[in-house]
Design a protein around this motif. Structure first.
Motif, mmCIF file in Angstrom:
data_model
loop_
_atom_site.group_PDB
_atom_site.id
_atom_site.type_symbol
_atom_site.label_atom_id
_atom_site.label_comp_id
_atom_site.label_asym_id
_atom_site.label_seq_id
_atom_site.Cartn_x
_atom_site.Cartn_y
_atom_site.Cartn_z
ATOM 1 N N SER A 1 40.642 40.564 30.583
ATOM 2 C CA SER A 1 41.686 39.599 30.894
ATOM 3 C C SER A 1 41.407 38.944 32.245
ATOM 4 C CB SER A 1 43.033 40.333 30.925
ATOM 5 O OG SER A 1 43.946 39.652 31.718
ATOM 6 N N LEU A 2 41.326 37.618 32.234
ATOM 7 C CA LEU A 2 41.096 36.904 33.500
ATOM 8 C C LEU A 2 42.294 37.055 34.426
ATOM 9 C CD1 LEU A 2 39.456 33.585 32.242
ATOM 10 C CD2 LEU A 2 38.373 35.358 33.627
ATOM 11 N N ARG B 1 44.255 39.558 34.640
ATOM 12 C CA ARG B 1 44.249 40.895 35.248
ATOM 13 C C ARG B 1 43.290 40.929 36.443
ATOM 14 N NH1 ARG B 1 45.904 44.262 37.704
ATOM 15 N NH2 ARG B 1 45.957 46.490 37.328
ATOM 16 N N LEU B 2 42.183 40.204 36.315
ATOM 17 C CA LEU B 2 41.239 40.140 37.430
ATOM 18 C C LEU B 2 41.900 39.508 38.650
ATOM 19 C CD1 LEU B 2 37.927 39.143 35.633
ATOM 20 C CD2 LEU B 2 38.476 41.326 36.696
ATOM 21 N N LYS B 3 42.752 38.528 38.389
ATOM 22 C CA LYS B 3 43.483 37.887 39.496
ATOM 23 C C LYS B 3 44.400 38.899 40.174
ATOM 24 C CE LYS B 3 43.973 33.194 37.857
ATOM 25 N NZ LYS B 3 44.895 32.426 37.065
ATOM 26 N N ASP B 4 45.059 39.742 39.343
ATOM 27 C CA ASP B 4 45.946 40.772 39.919
ATOM 28 C C ASP B 4 45.173 41.708 40.841
ATOM 29 O OD1 ASP B 4 47.837 39.727 38.258
ATOM 30 O OD2 ASP B 4 47.719 41.339 36.776
ATOM 31 N N PHE B 5 43.925 41.954 40.482
ATOM 32 C CA PHE B 5 43.113 42.822 41.342
ATOM 33 C C PHE B 5 42.770 42.122 42.656
ATOM 34 C CE2 PHE B 5 41.796 45.252 37.444
ATOM 35 C CZ PHE B 5 42.222 46.484 37.881
ATOM 36 N N GLY B 6 43.061 40.836 42.705
ATOM 37 C CA GLY B 6 42.788 40.096 43.938
ATOM 38 C C GLY B 6 41.484 39.327 43.860
ATOM 39 N N VAL B 7 40.928 39.221 42.647
ATOM 40 C CA VAL B 7 39.660 38.495 42.503
ATOM 41 C C VAL B 7 39.962 37.116 41.928
ATOM 42 C CG1 VAL B 7 37.416 38.484 41.365
ATOM 43 C CG2 VAL B 7 38.434 40.630 42.083
ATOM 44 N N GLY B 8 39.632 36.080 42.658
ATOM 45 C CA GLY B 8 39.853 34.723 42.154
ATOM 46 C C GLY B 8 38.938 34.463 40.973
ATOM 47 N N VAL B 9 39.446 33.794 39.956
ATOM 48 C CA VAL B 9 38.639 33.550 38.764
ATOM 49 C C VAL B 9 37.414 32.704 39.115
ATOM 50 C CG1 VAL B 9 38.655 32.472 36.490
ATOM 51 C CG2 VAL B 9 40.578 33.864 37.214
ATOM 52 N N GLU B 10 37.570 31.857 40.158
ATOM 53 C CA GLU B 10 36.430 31.015 40.567
ATOM 54 C C GLU B 10 35.213 31.858 40.960
ATOM 55 O OE1 GLU B 10 39.220 31.747 43.829
ATOM 56 O OE2 GLU B 10 39.518 31.016 41.814
ATOM 57 N N TYR B 11 35.483 33.112 41.373
ATOM 58 C CA TYR B 11 34.422 34.057 41.735
ATOM 59 C C TYR B 11 33.460 34.250 40.557
ATOM 60 C CZ TYR B 11 32.615 38.632 43.376
ATOM 61 O OH TYR B 11 31.826 39.672 43.781
ATOM 62 N N PHE B 12 34.030 34.135 39.347
ATOM 63 C CA PHE B 12 33.233 34.388 38.146
ATOM 64 C C PHE B 12 32.811 33.114 37.415
ATOM 65 C CE2 PHE B 12 35.768 38.444 38.116
ATOM 66 C CZ PHE B 12 34.699 39.249 38.453
ATOM 67 N N ASN B 13 33.181 31.965 37.965
ATOM 68 C CA ASN B 13 32.970 30.722 37.209
ATOM 69 C C ASN B 13 31.544 30.557 36.696
ATOM 70 O OD1 ASN B 13 35.466 29.759 37.007
ATOM 71 N ND2 ASN B 13 35.368 28.328 38.728
ATOM 72 N N GLU B 14 30.600 30.774 37.606
ATOM 73 C CA GLU B 14 29.200 30.548 37.244
ATOM 74 C C GLU B 14 28.765 31.513 36.132
ATOM 75 O OE1 GLU B 14 24.936 30.438 39.501
ATOM 76 O OE2 GLU B 14 26.715 30.924 40.695
ATOM 77 N N THR B 15 29.186 32.779 36.275
ATOM 78 C CA THR B 15 28.820 33.794 35.281
ATOM 79 C C THR B 15 29.471 33.468 33.943
ATOM 80 O OG1 THR B 15 28.894 35.355 37.112
ATOM 81 C CG2 THR B 15 28.728 36.295 34.917
ATOM 82 N N LEU B 16 30.760 33.103 34.004
ATOM 83 C CA LEU B 16 31.464 32.767 32.759
ATOM 84 C C LEU B 16 30.819 31.575 32.069
ATOM 85 C CD1 LEU B 16 35.359 32.891 33.072
ATOM 86 C CD2 LEU B 16 33.904 33.928 31.328
#
Ligand code: SF4
Length: 419
Positions: free
Chosen positions: A364-365, A367-382
């Motif tokens: 869940s994206l 849920r990753l935000k709840d952990f404090g990780v911005g989704v943009e952190y994963f943009n390239e990988t996604l």
């Protein structure tokens, strides 16, 4: 290294599976003394580890030992009860999302100690809030069941029982030092379980075991057809613990999973390709509420007993006995406190969640935000994963592994680990 190169370099490396971190030393910088804090987590699950087994299967990576005598079993349970009491005194207002008792083999306890375990469970949940979707579950093996234990489970609210089969083939099991149970014996225990009030039975199978082939997998599927459990879980053999010469290639593992998948779907079980849990009931993910919350939602869990793992919104901890080569030497009467506590930055917590999610083949994206990780952190990988057709975004917003991506799911999920 680009993401494509990273994926390429990892995709056939068996170390990239659902383990995270790859080595405990990777978290050395985050290690802190004392217990893991649950100050920010009031909705969580409990887990009790019973490290006793009637047999020691060679493929097993859990902390386990041959079942000791009754007094040792009892002392173990009393020590766990003491740990649970202490935790409840420290944290009030807990709402339980789930409660699994696993191992090891909880049903390997003697009759009297199994009753004590059930009493301990009742005491553990007393006074706590219970989530509306709470579904406790207990693990066992066919050769350690009894009428009395089944009655105890049902009476105390365990309506889900998970039983290890692993393979129907005696030569596969013997190769891994595991005893066999006949189909008629398994069938008779399942009938008894259902008659006594167990509503869901899950059967665990494994693939990637030495000696497994198309023929033995068809035999496993026939066994499922005859036993007709509500749920089936398929575990891929993780090769961290065994000689790599016994391990199959990713293509061979993919082929074995596909055979099971097609067979189970034909029988009416529901699952997405790439998911390891199968259920007759479509509304049901095929897991206990503890596993559902942990795998799908990255919820907090507190483990009690030797080597049990815990995760809160601040870190991860492993109880004493985690790295024991001889777990029987780690039995204590004064409890099993956290031996390794790691206070983790959000990227590491998110990585741990990703590794757990890989069992379900989705994450869940939000849920990753709840952990404090911005989704943009994963943009390239996604972008890479979706662009290559290895993952896709579902209508519910979750990210799912595609059939193409599943062949190398371990390497794929690892692309989202902390850089
Ligand atoms: S019975 Fe289950 S827990 Fe015990 S050694 Fe075998 S696989 Fe591991």
């Amino acid at each position: 290294m680009t993401i494509a190169e990273l994926f390429q370099s990892r995709k056939n490396d068996p170390r990239w599976n659902t383990s995270y971190p790859l080595d405990p030393s990777d978290w050395a910088a985050y290690r802190v003394p004392g217990p893991l804090s649950f100050e920010r987590d009031r909705r969580l699950s409990f887990y009790i580890h019973i490290p006793f087994c009637k047999q020691l299967c060679s493929f097993c990576e859990y902390t386990r030992m041959l079942c000791p005598d009754e007094d040792v079993q009892k002392n173990y349970l009393l020590a766990v009860a003491y740990d649970i009491d202490r935790f409840k005194q420290q944290y009030q207002d807990i709402t339980l999302l789930g409660f699994d008792i696993g191992g090891g083999t909880p049903t390997s306890l003697s009759e009297a100690n199994f009753s004590l375990l059930m009493e301990l469970y009742q005491k553990a949940i007393a006074g706590l809030g219970i989530d509306v979707n709470y579904e406790p579950s207990i693990e066992g093996t066919f050769n350690t069941l009894s009428d009395h234990k089944l009655e105890g489970m049902a009476k105390h609210g365990f309506h889900r029982l998970s039983l290890g089969v692993q393979s129907s083939c005696s030569s596969v099991l013997h190769h891994h030092h595991r005893g066999t149970s006949s189909e008629s014996m398994m069938s008779s225990w399942l009938e008894k379980a259902w008659n006594k009030g167990i509503k869901k039975v899950n059967l665990d199978f494994m693939y990637g075991l030495y000696g497994q082939n198309d023929f033995t997998i068809h035999q496993d599927l026939e066994l499922v057809r005859h036993l007709n459990p509500q749920q089936v879980t398929l575990y891929e053999l993780r090769t961290n613990m065994i000689s790599t010469k016994e391990s199959l290639t990713k293509e061979e593992l993919y082929g074995q999973y596909t055979l099971y998948y097609k067979g189970l779907i034909t029988m009416g079980y529901k699952a997405r390709f790439g998911q390891n849990t199968f259920s007759i009931d479509e509304a049901d993910e095929g897991v206990s509420s503890y596993l559902r919350e942990r795998m799908l939602n990255g919820a907090a869990y507190k483990g009690f007993g030797m080597s049990a793992q815990s995760m809160s919104s601040t870190g991860v901890a492993y109880n004493s006995g985690k790295l024991a080569v001889m777990p029987q030497n780690e039995l204590k009467s004064d409890g099993y406190p956290e031996q390794f506590t790691y206070l983790l930055p959000s990227a590491e917590l998110a990585s741990k969640y990703m590794a757990i999610s890989a069992y379900n083949g989705s994450f869940s994206l939000s849920r990753l935000k709840d952990f404090g990780v911005g989704v943009e952190y994963f943009n390239e990988t996604l972008d890479f994963c979706i662009g290559e057709g290895l993952m896709y975004k579902g209508e519910d917003g979750r990210i799912y592994v595609s059939p193409k991506g599943f062949m190398h799911y371990g390497a794929l999920f690892s692309l989202f680990y902390s850089k």
